[in-house]
Scaffold this active site. Sequence first.
Site, mmCIF file in Angstrom:
data_model
loop_
_atom_site.group_PDB
_atom_site.id
_atom_site.type_symbol
_atom_site.label_atom_id
_atom_site.label_comp_id
_atom_site.label_asym_id
_atom_site.label_seq_id
_atom_site.Cartn_x
_atom_site.Cartn_y
_atom_site.Cartn_z
ATOM 1 N N ASP A 74 -58.724 -4.954 112.073
ATOM 2 C CA ASP A 74 -58.760 -3.879 111.074
ATOM 3 C C ASP A 74 -60.060 -3.087 111.132
ATOM 4 O OD1 ASP A 74 -60.484 -5.776 110.086
ATOM 5 O OD2 ASP A 74 -59.525 -5.938 108.116
ATOM 6 N N ASP A 125 -63.635 0.649 109.205
ATOM 7 C CA ASP A 125 -62.639 -0.379 108.954
ATOM 8 C C ASP A 125 -61.540 0.258 108.103
ATOM 9 O OD1 ASP A 125 -62.555 -1.372 105.969
ATOM 10 O OD2 ASP A 125 -64.662 -0.991 106.428
ATOM 11 N N LYS A 143 -74.585 -8.533 100.543
ATOM 12 C CA LYS A 143 -74.284 -7.112 100.508
ATOM 13 C C LYS A 143 -75.281 -6.369 99.629
ATOM 14 C CE LYS A 143 -69.358 -8.102 100.999
ATOM 15 N NZ LYS A 143 -68.022 -7.992 100.382
#
Length: 241
Positions: free
Chosen positions: A117, A222, A168
């Site tokens: 993906d 993505d 993140k």
Amino acid sequence: MRSEDTLANIDVAVLAGGLGTRIRGVLGDTPKVLAPVAGRAFLGHLLDYLSNHGSRRVVLCLGHLADRVTAWLARGDSAGAMDVVCQIEPEPLGTAGALGYVRKELRSGTILVMNGDTFLDADLRAFVASHRLSGAEASVLCVTVEDAARYGRVEVGADSRIHRFVEKAPGTGTINAGVYLFSAAFLDRVIAQGAVSLERDVLEKAPPGTLHAHVAKARFIDIGTPESLAAAGGVIGGRDA
């Protein structure tokens, strides 16, 4: 090494068994790997990319809606002269578990693993050369993006080794692009450990300096969210511009 010979002796495993829950509202009963991007199925772009680098054998690790993927392949929409092998996991096994399930189909001494993906227009010739020169058993293809908020960052030292994976955070950062080169011995150890997630159970737990990083200058996308799926055509459709 010519680009068209890069993957001639390297089997490729494409991880394409995910449920695609975040974009199910957009795709319905179309599997994520067949999402329409720039006028064709996303998988077609991936297979063409691999074919252009000389790939001869690709193993698709399938799960959710696998019958749609096998039907698409049967129509001959893509893949050219490549041998494309479909392996359908009986239940969700995770990214590492999926590699264990298809291990018998991966016959080369070095194996390229990639997420089904994501797409980036990186030069795989440079990645393979970098991996071989590093002497590492495992290499991660990385890319720098303007907004790394959705991705875990990778801290790469001057020795081109990954020192740690970071949580993140927004802003520019170097990320794991979801493409790997593993020696057969490394892959066998991963499978023997019974790992489920390649990212969390294997890569993030590897001792600092174990993994080689090749940071490519490439466009990355993505298709995991409706927003990124909508933007994917601009990356893939314009990569030859």
